[in-house]
Each structure stands twice: as C-alpha cells, then as structure tokens.
Design a protein around this motif. Structure first.
Motif, PDB file in Angstrom:
ATOM      1  N   THR A   1       0.527  -1.221  -0.192  1.00 22.89           N
ATOM      2  CA  THR A   1       0.032  -0.337  -0.181  1.00 22.89           C
ATOM      3  C   THR A   1       1.035   1.048  -0.230  1.00 22.89           C
ATOM      4  O   THR A   1       0.669   2.329   0.165  1.00 22.89           O
ATOM      5  N   GLN A   2       2.333   1.402   0.052  1.00 21.95           N
ATOM      6  CA  GLN A   2       2.963   2.262   0.606  1.00 21.95           C
ATOM      7  C   GLN A   2       2.718   3.209   1.300  1.00 21.95           C
ATOM      8  O   GLN A   2       3.694   3.666   1.756  1.00 21.95           O
ATOM      9  N   SER A   3       2.541   2.417   2.365  1.00 21.65           N
ATOM     10  CA  SER A   3       2.293   2.551   3.782  1.00 21.65           C
ATOM     11  C   SER A   3       2.350   2.197   4.869  1.00 21.65           C
ATOM     12  O   SER A   3       2.307   1.418   5.143  1.00 21.65           O
ATOM     13  N   LEU A   4       3.174   2.066   5.950  1.00 19.05           N
ATOM     14  CA  LEU A   4       3.591   1.931   7.133  1.00 19.05           C
ATOM     15  C   LEU A   4       2.644   1.364   7.464  1.00 19.05           C
ATOM     16  O   LEU A   4       2.725  -0.298   7.522  1.00 19.05           O
ATOM     17  N   PRO A   5       2.323   1.680   8.259  1.00 20.72           N
ATOM     18  CA  PRO A   5       0.850   1.443   9.303  1.00 20.72           C
ATOM     19  C   PRO A   5      -0.126   0.836   8.223  1.00 20.72           C
ATOM     20  O   PRO A   5      -0.019  -0.730   9.225  1.00 20.72           O
ATOM     21  N   GLN A   6      -0.152   0.966   6.900  1.00 16.62           N
ATOM     22  CA  GLN A   6      -1.684   0.159   6.882  1.00 16.62           C
ATOM     23  C   GLN A   6      -0.801  -1.156   5.658  1.00 16.62           C
ATOM     24  O   GLN A   6      -1.447  -2.258   5.757  1.00 16.62           O
ATOM     25  N   ASN A   7       0.749  -1.183   5.287  1.00 17.93           N
ATOM     26  CA  ASN A   7       1.733  -2.858   5.437  1.00 17.93           C
ATOM     27  C   ASN A   7       1.251  -3.746   6.258  1.00 17.93           C
ATOM     28  O   ASN A   7       0.806  -4.547   6.933  1.00 17.93           O
ATOM     29  N   LEU A   8       1.510  -2.494   7.571  1.00 19.12           N
ATOM     30  CA  LEU A   8       1.447  -3.347   8.941  1.00 19.12           C
ATOM     31  C   LEU A   8       0.742  -4.237   9.514  1.00 19.12           C
ATOM     32  O   LEU A   8       0.724  -5.316   9.948  1.00 19.12           O
ATOM     33  N   LEU A   9      -0.835  -3.407   9.100  1.00 18.71           N
ATOM     34  CA  LEU A   9      -2.215  -3.658   9.468  1.00 18.71           C
ATOM     35  C   LEU A   9      -2.066  -4.679   8.121  1.00 18.71           C
ATOM     36  O   LEU A   9      -2.474  -6.073   9.036  1.00 18.71           O
ATOM     37  N   TRP A  10      -1.929  -5.464   7.919  1.00 21.97           N
ATOM     38  CA  TRP A  10      -2.420  -5.785   6.739  1.00 21.97           C
ATOM     39  C   TRP A  10      -1.821  -7.353   6.414  1.00 21.97           C
ATOM     40  O   TRP A  10      -2.235  -8.632   7.119  1.00 21.97           O
ATOM     41  N   LEU A  11      -0.414  -7.232   7.691  1.00 22.67           N
ATOM     42  CA  LEU A  11       0.324  -7.874   7.771  1.00 22.67           C
ATOM     43  C   LEU A  11       0.121  -9.250   9.043  1.00 22.67           C
ATOM     44  O   LEU A  11      -0.097 -10.265   9.154  1.00 22.67           O
ATOM     45  N   ILE A  12      -0.773  -8.308  10.444  1.00 19.27           N
ATOM     46  CA  ILE A  12      -0.941  -8.442  10.973  1.00 19.27           C
ATOM     47  C   ILE A  12      -1.844  -9.481  10.885  1.00 19.27           C
ATOM     48  O   ILE A  12      -2.062 -10.700  11.486  1.00 19.27           O
ATOM     49  N   GLN A  13      -3.055  -8.973  10.192  1.00 20.59           N
ATOM     50  CA  GLN A  13      -3.840 -10.035  10.052  1.00 20.59           C
ATOM     51  C   GLN A  13      -3.763 -11.150   9.416  1.00 20.59           C
ATOM     52  O   GLN A  13      -4.197 -12.118   9.590  1.00 20.59           O
ATOM     53  N   GLU A  14      -2.754 -11.029   8.428  1.00 18.01           N
ATOM     54  CA  GLU A  14      -2.850 -12.674   6.953  1.00 18.01           C
ATOM     55  C   GLU A  14      -2.221 -13.031   8.065  1.00 18.01           C
ATOM     56  O   GLU A  14      -2.266 -14.385   7.588  1.00 18.01           O
ATOM     57  N   LEU A  15      -0.430 -12.674   8.817  1.00 14.55           N
ATOM     58  CA  LEU A  15      -0.322 -13.582   9.639  1.00 14.55           C
ATOM     59  C   LEU A  15      -0.826 -14.423  10.226  1.00 14.55           C
ATOM     60  O   LEU A  15       0.107 -14.872  11.393  1.00 14.55           O
ATOM     61  N   ASP A  16      -1.826 -13.691  10.955  1.00 19.32           N
ATOM     62  CA  ASP A  16      -1.961 -14.145  12.532  1.00 19.32           C
ATOM     63  C   ASP A  16      -1.731 -13.707  13.389  1.00 19.32           C
ATOM     64  O   ASP A  16      -1.251 -14.622  14.519  1.00 19.32           O
ATOM     65  N   ILE A  17      -0.284 -12.519  13.391  1.00 19.75           N
ATOM     66  CA  ILE A  17       0.031 -11.649  14.545  1.00 19.75           C
ATOM     67  C   ILE A  17      -0.419 -12.008  15.938  1.00 19.75           C
ATOM     68  O   ILE A  17      -1.656 -11.178  15.905  1.00 19.75           O
ATOM     69  N   GLN A  18       0.045 -12.747  16.934  1.00 16.24           N
ATOM     70  CA  GLN A  18      -0.240 -12.035  18.151  1.00 16.24           C
ATOM     71  C   GLN A  18       0.877 -10.579  18.884  1.00 16.24           C
ATOM     72  O   GLN A  18      -0.043  -9.961  19.940  1.00 16.24           O
ATOM     73  N   GLN A  19       1.606 -11.161  18.544  1.00 15.26           N
ATOM     74  CA  GLN A  19       1.874  -9.215  19.267  1.00 15.26           C
ATOM     75  C   GLN A  19       3.290  -8.796  18.031  1.00 15.26           C
ATOM     76  O   GLN A  19       3.437  -9.692  17.332  1.00 15.26           O
ATOM     77  N   PHE A  20       3.165  -7.043  18.475  1.00 12.49           N
ATOM     78  CA  PHE A  20       3.932  -6.387  17.029  1.00 12.49           C
ATOM     79  C   PHE A  20       5.435  -5.656  18.213  1.00 12.49           C
ATOM     80  O   PHE A  20       5.020  -5.849  19.450  1.00 12.49           O
ATOM     81  N   GLU A  21       6.388  -6.215  17.713  1.00 13.96           N
ATOM     82  CA  GLU A  21       7.800  -5.572  17.964  1.00 13.96           C
ATOM     83  C   GLU A  21       8.289  -3.956  16.672  1.00 13.96           C
ATOM     84  O   GLU A  21       8.371  -4.622  15.969  1.00 13.96           O
ATOM     85  N   TYR A  22       8.794  -3.361  17.199  1.00 15.65           N
ATOM     86  CA  TYR A  22       9.930  -2.172  16.499  1.00 15.65           C
ATOM     87  C   TYR A  22      10.751  -1.752  17.118  1.00 15.65           C
ATOM     88  O   TYR A  22      10.580  -1.542  18.450  1.00 15.65           O
ATOM     89  N   LEU A  23      12.132  -1.840  16.614  1.00 15.27           N
ATOM     90  CA  LEU A  23      12.868  -0.894  16.747  1.00 15.27           C
ATOM     91  C   LEU A  23      13.700   0.313  17.032  1.00 15.27           C
ATOM     92  O   LEU A  23      12.576   1.032  16.295  1.00 15.27           O
ATOM     93  N   LEU A  24      12.847   1.800  17.962  1.00 18.83           N
ATOM     94  CA  LEU A  24      12.692   2.200  18.204  1.00 18.83           C
ATOM     95  C   LEU A  24      13.499   2.905  17.663  1.00 18.83           C
ATOM     96  O   LEU A  24      15.168   3.506  16.873  1.00 18.83           O
ATOM     97  N   PRO A  25      12.192   4.030  15.711  1.00 17.99           N
ATOM     98  CA  PRO A  25      13.512   4.844  15.422  1.00 17.99           C
ATOM     99  C   PRO A  25      13.812   5.647  15.721  1.00 17.99           C
ATOM    100  O   PRO A  25      13.726   6.355  16.302  1.00 17.99           O
ATOM    101  N   ASP A  26      14.876   6.321  14.496  1.00 18.30           N
ATOM    102  CA  ASP A  26      15.892   7.652  14.792  1.00 18.30           C
ATOM    103  C   ASP A  26      15.259   9.577  14.435  1.00 18.30           C
ATOM    104  O   ASP A  26      15.741  10.099  14.473  1.00 18.30           O
ATOM    105  N   GLU A  27      14.068   8.780  13.585  1.00 18.42           N
ATOM    106  CA  GLU A  27      13.017  10.176  13.017  1.00 18.42           C
ATOM    107  C   GLU A  27      11.835  10.641  13.917  1.00 18.42           C
ATOM    108  O   GLU A  27      11.138   9.647  14.540  1.00 18.42           O
ATOM    109  N   TYR A  28      12.012  11.512  14.351  1.00 19.93           N
ATOM    110  CA  TYR A  28      10.998  11.737  14.999  1.00 19.93           C
ATOM    111  C   TYR A  28       9.271  11.860  14.488  1.00 19.93           C
ATOM    112  O   TYR A  28       8.582  11.193  14.895  1.00 19.93           O
ATOM    113  N   ARG A  29       9.644  12.080  12.870  1.00 19.59           N
ATOM    114  CA  ARG A  29       7.938  11.754  12.313  1.00 19.59           C
ATOM    115  C   ARG A  29       8.061   9.985  11.963  1.00 19.59           C
ATOM    116  O   ARG A  29       6.783  10.260  12.235  1.00 19.59           O
TER     117      ARG A  29
END
Ligand SMILES: Cc1cc2nc3c(=O)[nH]c(=O)nc-3n(C[C@H](O)[C@H](O)[C@H](O)COP(=O)(O)OP(=O)(O)OC[C@H]3O[C@@H](n4cnc5c(N)ncnc54)[C@H](O)[C@@H]3O)c2cc1C
Ligand code: SF4
Length: 512
Positions: free
Chosen positions: A81-109
């Motif tokens: 979808t070219q957008s970070l949140p939308q791609n993540l949401l799709w993957l979480i549903q598609e892969l039946d994910i139960q927990q999400f983790e990310y590394l602290l980004p270095d950009e405020y945005r």
C-alpha cells in the motif's frame, strides 16, 4: 503458549549484531518494506534511494540465511500500500500475528507514526532499543539540564570518560583533550591524496524499478558501478582502507578542499554508520587499536580528531535532536526567506568553489564536512536562504542524510537558525577563508581579492551584508565582536558600496 510476533526493521536499522538476531525463533517474523512514503517524503538523490534498497535487500537475505523468517515487501509488490501502518495492519491480519515489536526509530516523523499505530492496535506492542548509539535518546538533555548552553566539548569529554576512549584513568591520553589547533591545514600544492576506495555493484535492476515506479530523484548514478558499501562486510573493508590509508592525515587535512579531489582523507563511513551497517563503537575501537599499533606514523592529533567526530559530534547531534524536536524543525532565528537558486540542482554557477561542491554532490551524493559547512551552507546563510529550503536540499542530496543528523547540522550548525543552541556563533566566511583552505579561487571567474565591482567574489560582499542586516541579533554576541568593530570602522561610502554589491548579487542570484 507460543506468541506469534511480527518485528519491524526499518531501512536505517540494518544492525546485524542486534540481540534480536542472536537466536532463531520460528514464532518471530521480521518485516522489511520498500515504500513510497520513504522514497517520496523529500526528493532524494538517486544513489541514496538505491543505496537504501540494495542494503535492505542484502540484509534481508543475510537474515534468511541465518535461519530467520523474513517478510520482505518490494516497492512493486502488489500487496504494497506504500504506507507503513497500512502494510503492517495487512500483515498482522494475514499472518495472524499476536504481538508487534519495533526498534526505536531515529526520526521524529517515524517515531510519531509508530506510536500512533501502536496506540490503535488491538494486540500488544513493544518498542526496543536499536542498540546502536552510545548515548540514550534523553541522555544529552539530562546532562545539560539547567544549563543555558549545550557545549559539545563538555558532552564529548563525558563520553570519552564513559567509554574510556583515549583515556589514562580520568585524564586524557597524553594530557590533552583536543588537538584541533594542530589540524586543519590546506593541501600542499603538489600533494595528491590517495584515490578513494569505491565499490562496483551492478544496480541496474533497482534503478529500473525506481524509474518504472515513477519515483522522482536528483543526481547521477553509474548503475553498473554503484560505489557505496551496502553490507557490514563491505563497510568493514572501507573502514580498513580508511585506517591504512587516510587516518594518518585525517586531522591535518580535515578542513582542506580541492577541485580535483572529492573526499581527500575523509572516511566516507557516514552512510554505513547511519544505516547501522557499522556500529560506532566498532569503528572507534578498531581505529584506536590501529593507532596504538602505528604510533610511529599516526599522531594522537589524528586519532583524537576522528574519535571526536563519532563519539562527540555524532552522539551530540542525536541528543540535540531528541532534546529539541519538534520545535527545532521550524526555527528560523534570522527570519530568512529567500529561495534556493536553481543551480543548486545543476552545479551551473560561475563560482568555482560552489560549482565543484555541488557537482560532486550530484555525482557522488557526498561532500565532506567543510564543503557542506563553509561552501554550500556558508553561501545559503550569507544569502538568507529559508532554512526549510536548506533542509530539503541537504536531506535530499546526501547519501547519509537522515533527519536526526541532517537537520541538526543544517538548521543548527550551518544555518544558525536555532539562534545558537549548537554553535556559539554563525559559521560564515568570505573568500579569504575559502582560499586559505582550498585551491578553488585560482581558477574562478570571480576575483577573490575584490569586494566590489566587476567580478568581485560574491562571498566578500554577502559576508558584510549578512552582518549588517543582522546587526540587532548578533552585535552583542561576544564571539562576533571583531566583525562589527571592522564594519563600524569602514568608511560610509565603502560600506554602502559593499551593501549595494551584495544587493545586486542577491537580485541576480540565479546568474551567479
Ligand atoms: C550542512 C551540513 C549537513 C550535514 N548533513 C549530514 C547528514 O545528513 N548526515 C550525516 O551523517 N552527517 C551530516 N553532516 C555532518 C558531516 O558533514 C558528515 O557526517 C560527514 O561529512 C560524512 O562524511 P565522512 O563519513 O567522510 O566523515 P568523516 O569526516 O570521515 O567523519 C567520520 C564520521 O564522523 C561523523 N561526523 C562527523 N561530523 C559530524 C557531524 N557534524 N555530525 C554528526 N556526525 C558527524 C560521521 O558519522 C562521519 O562518518 C552534515 C554537516 C553539515 C555542515
Ligand atoms: S573567488 Fe569566491 S566564488 Fe570564486 S572560488 Fe574563490 S571564494 Fe569561491
């Protein structure tokens, strides 16, 4: 019970030594994505976009080879979808994910975007340290708490003690913290620096993908011979090259500029460091070890100068970023509002120094620190360019440009738009400084010795125009006193001539 976890790795988080990857867990899926939200938030140099994508693809491959599960979404993937949140949401549903983790980004945005995403998520989420930096996000703000000025030197000394780098107990090795005074020489006339080590990767497929996808970019690329390192291994090769061939002269010629050489003795490790292909402590330790074994040929001034950049400036800039964002991004101390002339994207100017710095930036996505600070940055500040324009240019053009380190250097150090948080006075200079540190003026259309009249070097009149128009903001700064004493002593006619010359150049800025 096993919890199926999705772990996000951003394009500048390619740290293969992160504790996440120590063991293989079949319940963990790593996700990496190429997205238009990242290729398009500013117009980037083509080499920068290619460098990121190649490094990301190689990193994903390495993880897979180490046994990890990786979901990699390419730019042209039909589910993208070219957008970070939308791609993540799709993957979480598609892969039946139960927990999400990310590394602290270095950009405020991205930090905001991910916080917001997790806030609305129906499964648990966690942010983990990227294990890259040598200071915590808030460490600088705590260190300077209650202080009006944020002196880099004090922070750097604390870091030297903390990591015991070039230290004998609590004292600096050989009794001195700073060797700046021994460094910073012009290249002697017939001195030829070593040819830079460049890589030669065929990246035609990625260039074609970007073109087919309609991604806009600036700059040039030799797609058959991409020159930047894109793996940990290649970055180590570049580091070794630097230690063996450049460190002995690094400090001495740190500020030197020359029309025939684009990186002199600089390391060109910023891209590897900023993508986390290299760890700063790894670079510092290897460099200090190399110096210890070669003290007969490498002086302490060289190694101290290099360590200062990474343990000092780089960590300091990151600390300032987290202490001062988001306000930092809108600061404009001088109220500058001029647009950047179009030759910043073509290099077509008669000023030899700027022509070289801009052309090499378009060719290599690189210019060394003094070219950025005392050529392009100096010109932008003297000409009163809007800091937003300055930021967009620097953020786009350099291979190592990521906001946390770009904006602090550009808006802060170079443009003084922060009113003195980073620098105690604006970094500006006339032809005198440029000629002292470079070999540009001899071949220039303009005359370095002339302040007014035909072919007078634009830096000379713009320099005084800058001080005159900002008198009310700068005159009381004790570090600038001399400039105002000189300006005040000038005969009125001479001062008027200078200001008239500068006004003429500003009116015809496109033709300079
Ligand atoms: C206007 C302006 C914009 C800049 N934008 C960026 C940017 O987008 N990204 C970036 O990484 N650096 C930026 N810098 C800082 C510096 O110019 C680059 O880090 C350096 O030129 C990278 O080349 P190098 O790896 O050969 O550095 P070297 O001269 O070999 O130095 C070694 C390392 O020290 C670090 N370093 C040196 N100076 C600084 C500094 N002032 N701030 C932070 N780290 C530093 C870098 O990681 C660099 O790789 C900018 C400086 C200015 C004046
Ligand atoms: S004369 Fe002026 S414009 Fe020309 S190279 Fe020297 S400083 Fe730059």
């Amino acid at each position: 019970m096993k919890i199926k976890t999705l772990r996000l790795i951003l394009g500048d988080q390619l740290n293969s030594q992160h504790s996440w990857f120590e063991s293989v867990n079949q319940d963990v899926i790593y996700v990496m994505m190429e997205m238009r939200q990242e290729t398009d938030y500013v117009t980037h140099h083509i080499q920068k976009i290619v460098g990121f994508l190649v490094a990301m693809r190689q990193f994903a491959e390495e993880l897979k080879q180490r046994g990890h599960q990786v979901a990699y979404i390419t730019l042209d993937d039909e589910i993208n979808t070219q957008s970070l949140p939308q791609n993540l949401l799709w993957l979480i549903q598609e892969l039946d994910i139960q927990q999400f983790e990310y590394l602290l980004p270095d950009e405020y945005r991205l930090d905001l975007q991910l916080k917001d995403f997790c806030h609305n998520l129906s499964i648990p989420s966690k942010a983990i340290d990227s294990e890259h930096f040598l200071s915590q996000r808030e460490e600088l703000a705590t260190f300077f708490k209650g202080k009006e000025t944020f002196l880099m030197e004090n922070f750097y000394r604390m870091m030297r003690k903390k990591y015991k780098v070039l230290m004998d107990g609590d004292e600096p090795t050989s009794g001195q913290w700073n060797y700046d005074a021994d460094n910073r020489k012009k290249l002697p006339k017939d001195h030829r620096p070593i040819e830079p080590l460049i890589f030669s990767k065929n990246v035609e497929d990625i260039v074609q993908l970007l073109s087919q996808s309609g991604v806009s970019s600036i700059g040039n690329i030799d797609a058959k011979n991409f020159l930047w390192p894109t793996t940990h291994q290649e970055s180590l090769v570049l580091l070794d090259f630097f230690l063996e061939n450049c460190l002995a002269q690094f400090g001495t010629y740190e500020d030197a500029m020359h029309p025939s050489y684009w990186s002199i003795y600089h390391s060109r490790l910023s891209f590897s460091l900023n993508l986390k292909l290299l760890h700063p402590l790894e670079v510092i330790q290897k460099s200090v070890e190399y110096w210890e074994q070669h003290q007969d040929t490498i002086t302490i001034a060289q190694i101290e100068g290099f360590v200062r950049q990474i343990l000092g400036w780089r960590e300091y800039m990151r600390g300032i970023y987290w202490a001062k964002m988001p306000e930092f991004a809108t600061m404009n101390f001088f109220g500058h509002d001029r647009k950047l002339p179009s030759w910043f994207w073509s290099g077509q100017t008669k000023m030899a120094c700027l022509r070289h710095a801009i052309t090499q930036s378009l060719d290599y996505a690189y210019a060394h620190h003094i070219q950025r600070l005392m050529l392009t940055g100096n010109f932008m500040l003297l000409a009163g360019i809007h800091p937003d324009d300055a930021d967009a240019w620097y953020l786009g053009i350099y291979i190592d440009a990521i906001e946390w380190v770009e904006i602090t250097n550009t808006r802060g150090m170079s443009q003084y738009a922060d009113g003195g948080i980073i620098g105690s006075k604006p970094y500006v200079g006339s032809a005198n400084y440029i000629d002292k540190m470079s070999h540009y003026c001899g071949t220039c259309f303009y005359d370095k010795n002339k302040k007014t009249g035909d072919k007078a070097c634009p830096f000379n009149s713009l320099y005084w125009h800058f001080f005159e128009r900002n008198r009310s903001l700068l005159e009381k700064n004790p570090r600038i006193g001399m400039s105002y004493i000189t300006l005040n002593k000038m005969a009125t006619t001479q001062r008027q001539e200078l200001l008239k010359q500068a006004d003429f150049y500003l009116e015809h800025i496109e033709k300079l």
